[in-house]
Write a protein that holds these residues in place. Structure first.
Motif, PDB file in Angstrom:
ATOM      1  N   THR A 121       0.975  -1.207   0.060  1.00  0.00           N
ATOM      2  CA  THR A 121       0.092  -0.113   0.079  1.00  0.00           C
ATOM      3  C   THR A 121       0.712   1.273   0.240  1.00  0.00           C
ATOM      4  OG1 THR A 121      -0.047   0.230   2.531  1.00  0.00           O
ATOM      5  CG2 THR A 121      -1.604  -1.301   1.395  1.00  0.00           C
ATOM      6  N   ALA A 122       0.189   2.247  -0.079  1.00  0.00           N
ATOM      7  CA  ALA A 122       0.892   3.509  -0.351  1.00  0.00           C
ATOM      8  C   ALA A 122       1.894   3.801   1.247  1.00  0.00           C
ATOM      9  CB  ALA A 122       0.001   4.725  -0.478  1.00  0.00           C
ATOM     10  N   GLU A 123       1.067   3.429   2.148  1.00  0.00           N
ATOM     11  CA  GLU A 123       1.732   3.476   3.618  1.00  0.00           C
ATOM     12  C   GLU A 123       2.708   2.385   4.043  1.00  0.00           C
ATOM     13  OE1 GLU A 123      -1.749   2.992   3.068  1.00  0.00           O
ATOM     14  OE2 GLU A 123      -2.001   5.313   3.092  1.00  0.00           O
ATOM     15  N   GLY A 124       3.107   1.487   2.802  1.00  0.00           N
ATOM     16  CA  GLY A 124       3.723   0.635   2.974  1.00  0.00           C
ATOM     17  C   GLY A 124       3.386  -0.992   3.485  1.00  0.00           C
ATOM     18  N   LYS A 125       2.024  -0.915   3.830  1.00  0.00           N
ATOM     19  CA  LYS A 125       1.640  -2.402   4.372  1.00  0.00           C
ATOM     20  C   LYS A 125       1.839  -3.386   3.244  1.00  0.00           C
ATOM     21  CE  LYS A 125      -2.363  -4.014   7.097  1.00  0.00           C
ATOM     22  NZ  LYS A 125      -3.576  -3.654   7.481  1.00  0.00           N
ATOM     23  N   ILE A 126       2.203  -4.541   3.632  1.00  0.00           N
ATOM     24  CA  ILE A 126       2.256  -5.589   2.504  1.00  0.00           C
ATOM     25  C   ILE A 126       1.064  -6.514   2.678  1.00  0.00           C
ATOM     26  CG2 ILE A 126       3.474  -7.449   1.760  1.00  0.00           C
ATOM     27  CD1 ILE A 126       6.012  -6.158   2.701  1.00  0.00           C
ATOM     28  N   LEU A 127       0.135  -6.574   1.671  1.00  0.00           N
ATOM     29  CA  LEU A 127      -0.867  -7.516   1.688  1.00  0.00           C
ATOM     30  C   LEU A 127      -0.754  -8.647   0.748  1.00  0.00           C
ATOM     31  CD1 LEU A 127      -3.896  -4.477   1.599  1.00  0.00           C
ATOM     32  CD2 LEU A 127      -2.925  -5.681   3.461  1.00  0.00           C
ATOM     33  N   THR A 128      -0.828  -9.708   1.207  1.00  0.00           N
ATOM     34  CA  THR A 128      -0.580 -11.003   0.365  1.00  0.00           C
ATOM     35  C   THR A 128      -1.644 -12.069   0.320  1.00  0.00           C
ATOM     36  OG1 THR A 128      -0.019 -12.110   2.401  1.00  0.00           O
ATOM     37  CG2 THR A 128       1.888 -11.057   1.160  1.00  0.00           C
ATOM     38  N   GLU A 129      -2.897 -11.290   0.395  1.00  0.00           N
ATOM     39  CA  GLU A 129      -4.065 -12.223   0.193  1.00  0.00           C
ATOM     40  C   GLU A 129      -5.071 -11.296  -0.573  1.00  0.00           C
ATOM     41  OE1 GLU A 129      -5.012 -15.508   0.813  1.00  0.00           O
ATOM     42  OE2 GLU A 129      -2.971 -16.063   1.481  1.00  0.00           O
ATOM     43  N   SER A 130      -5.762 -12.088  -1.496  1.00  0.00           N
ATOM     44  CA  SER A 130      -6.563 -10.889  -2.444  1.00  0.00           C
ATOM     45  C   SER A 130      -7.783 -10.514  -1.898  1.00  0.00           C
ATOM     46  CB  SER A 130      -7.065 -11.922  -3.602  1.00  0.00           C
ATOM     47  OG  SER A 130      -7.688 -13.237  -3.322  1.00  0.00           O
ATOM     48  N   ASP A 131      -8.128 -11.400  -0.530  1.00  0.00           N
ATOM     49  CA  ASP A 131      -9.255 -10.830   0.246  1.00  0.00           C
ATOM     50  C   ASP A 131      -8.967  -9.694   1.107  1.00  0.00           C
ATOM     51  OD1 ASP A 131     -11.276 -12.789  -0.540  1.00  0.00           O
ATOM     52  OD2 ASP A 131     -10.985 -14.234   1.085  1.00  0.00           O
ATOM     53  N   ASP A 132      -7.638  -9.742   1.374  1.00  0.00           N
ATOM     54  CA  ASP A 132      -7.239  -8.681   2.315  1.00  0.00           C
ATOM     55  C   ASP A 132      -7.268  -7.244   1.294  1.00  0.00           C
ATOM     56  OD1 ASP A 132      -7.058 -10.445   4.311  1.00  0.00           O
ATOM     57  OD2 ASP A 132      -4.756 -10.274   4.306  1.00  0.00           O
ATOM     58  N   ILE A 133      -6.854  -7.475   0.171  1.00  0.00           N
ATOM     59  CA  ILE A 133      -6.625  -6.365  -0.881  1.00  0.00           C
ATOM     60  C   ILE A 133      -8.103  -5.834  -1.097  1.00  0.00           C
ATOM     61  CG2 ILE A 133      -5.982  -5.514  -3.090  1.00  0.00           C
ATOM     62  CD1 ILE A 133      -3.947  -7.803  -2.984  1.00  0.00           C
ATOM     63  N   ILE A 134      -9.084  -6.630  -1.270  1.00  0.00           N
ATOM     64  CA  ILE A 134     -10.536  -6.163  -1.211  1.00  0.00           C
ATOM     65  C   ILE A 134     -10.896  -5.325  -0.082  1.00  0.00           C
ATOM     66  CG2 ILE A 134     -12.950  -6.647  -1.786  1.00  0.00           C
ATOM     67  CD1 ILE A 134     -12.042  -8.673  -3.507  1.00  0.00           C
ATOM     68  N   GLN A 135     -10.744  -5.916   1.136  1.00  0.00           N
ATOM     69  CA  GLN A 135     -11.003  -5.408   2.478  1.00  0.00           C
ATOM     70  C   GLN A 135     -10.452  -4.034   2.473  1.00  0.00           C
ATOM     71  OE1 GLN A 135     -11.803  -7.584   6.049  1.00  0.00           O
ATOM     72  NE2 GLN A 135     -10.888  -9.465   4.747  1.00  0.00           N
ATOM     73  N   TRP A 136      -8.990  -3.899   2.153  1.00  0.00           N
ATOM     74  CA  TRP A 136      -8.438  -2.565   1.921  1.00  0.00           C
ATOM     75  C   TRP A 136      -9.047  -1.577   1.154  1.00  0.00           C
ATOM     76  CZ3 TRP A 136      -5.742   0.028  -1.684  1.00  0.00           C
ATOM     77  CH2 TRP A 136      -5.129   1.172  -1.322  1.00  0.00           C
ATOM     78  N   CYS A 137      -9.476  -2.206  -0.136  1.00  0.00           N
ATOM     79  CA  CYS A 137     -10.076  -1.269  -1.041  1.00  0.00           C
ATOM     80  C   CYS A 137     -11.364  -0.645  -0.395  1.00  0.00           C
ATOM     81  CB  CYS A 137     -10.537  -2.010  -2.255  1.00  0.00           C
ATOM     82  SG  CYS A 137      -9.305  -2.443  -3.304  1.00  0.00           S
ATOM     83  N   ASP A 138     -12.282  -1.344   0.435  1.00  0.00           N
ATOM     84  CA  ASP A 138     -13.285  -0.908   0.969  1.00  0.00           C
ATOM     85  C   ASP A 138     -12.997   0.205   1.811  1.00  0.00           C
ATOM     86  OD1 ASP A 138     -14.981  -2.615  -0.363  1.00  0.00           O
ATOM     87  OD2 ASP A 138     -15.331  -4.062   1.478  1.00  0.00           O
TER      88      ASP A 138
END
Ligand code: GSH
Length: 284
Positions: A131-148
């Motif tokens: 992410t722009a803040e440097g958080k590493i997301l390695t699961e597609s579900d987590d990416i969708i939750q982050w998008c929300d």
């Protein structure tokens, strides 16, 4: 751009990235049926190094130098600069495009994973999103939750009412497809084909009479981001490799898939049918 080891080039309009030529192949029938343009991959794709420059589009290019923030790591396709077939990355990218988020894509060769990628994500899987803040997301579900959590915050894709109910039926389809496609035991072919057909029949009758055009109405949901890339694979790989149109008799599925493939989120995140065929070629 962050990261001292990266070099970002903004190419003048008269330059062209040679490998973009690889994007201009003719779409196969299924893509034409769904109105899919083979040129859609030119959108927001960041080219990695080693490309030849020959003249043309004003694209930004990340010269070999991984890492940095607001970067989505995705599977490299059959050539440099081609997005690979990964329904999980497609799912994450559909959600990101549905929210109209801006980010860079860095393609990773999953057959020869670079050390830096394994350091970033020891599981070695894509999608991986920093992410722009440097958080590493390695699961597609987590990416969708982050998008929300991104603007517009009232547009939520994850855990919408009715999502679980749809997914309970829809989740059965892709594993049955995978089992059928990967099977090497000829004596099990009919059984596995019938199993895939039964899962598709269940999904088709579930979709019948529902308000569309998408799974939960007008707005894209996490379930659309999951199911559309999966049905896209089925619509291309089964007719190509098994000479059987698995979706042919399922009008509700076809109607749904057609609507989902018309969304900007799908068009801006999809790889070509040729890439789907390339991805499954190792099983045939
Ligand atoms: N649970 C993960 C699954 C991701 C996944 O399996 N991705 C595949 C590519 S489609 C992968 O990276 N496989 C590792 C490899 O091929 O080495 C997610 O939903 O993000």
């Amino acid at each position: 751009m962050q990261g001292s080891r990266r070099l970002l080039l903004v190419l003048p309009l008269f330059l062209q990235i040679g490998s973009l030529e690889a994007f201009s192949f003719a779409p196969v029938n299924s893509a034409m049926r769904f109105g899919l343009s083979s040129s859609m991959h030119q959108i927001s794709l960041i080219q990695r190094a080693r490309l030849t420059l020959r003249g043309g589009h004003g694209l930004r290019m990340m010269v070999d130098g991984p890492r940095g923030n607001n970067v989505l790591y995705a599977k490299r396709g059959q050539h440099d600069g081609i997005l690979g077939d990964c329904p999980y990355t497609h799912k994450a990218q559909m959600a990101m495009k549905a929210k109209d988020l801006q980010y860079e894509v860095c393609l990773v060769n999953l057959s020869d994973k670079p050390k830096w990628f394994l350091e970033l994500n020891p599981k070695g899987t894509v999608p991986t999103y920093v992410t722009a803040e440097g958080k590493i997301l390695t699961e597609s579900d987590d990416i969708i939750q982050w998008c929300d959590l991104q603007e517009p915050k009232d547009f939520k894709m994850f855990q919408r009412p009715g999502g679980d109910e749809v997914w309970n039926v829809a989740k059965e389809v892709f594993p049955a497809f995978g089992e059928y496609m990967k099977n090497k035991d000829v004596s099990r072919n009919d059984e596995l084909k019938a199993k895939l057909d039964a899962k598709l029949a269940a999904l088709d009758s579930f979709l019948k009479g529902r308000n569309g055009p998408l799974l939960l109405g007008e707005q894209i949901s996490a379930e659309d981001c999951k199911l559309t890339p999966q049905l896209y694979h089925i619509s291309i790989a089964v007719p190509h490799y098994v000479k059987y149109d698995a979706l042919e008799k399922y009008d509700n599925i076809k109607k749904y898939l057609n609507s989902a493939m018309q969304t900007d989120a799908f068009k801006k995140s999809a790889y070509t049918p040729e890439t789907v065929i390339w991805g499954w070629s190792k099983f045939f």
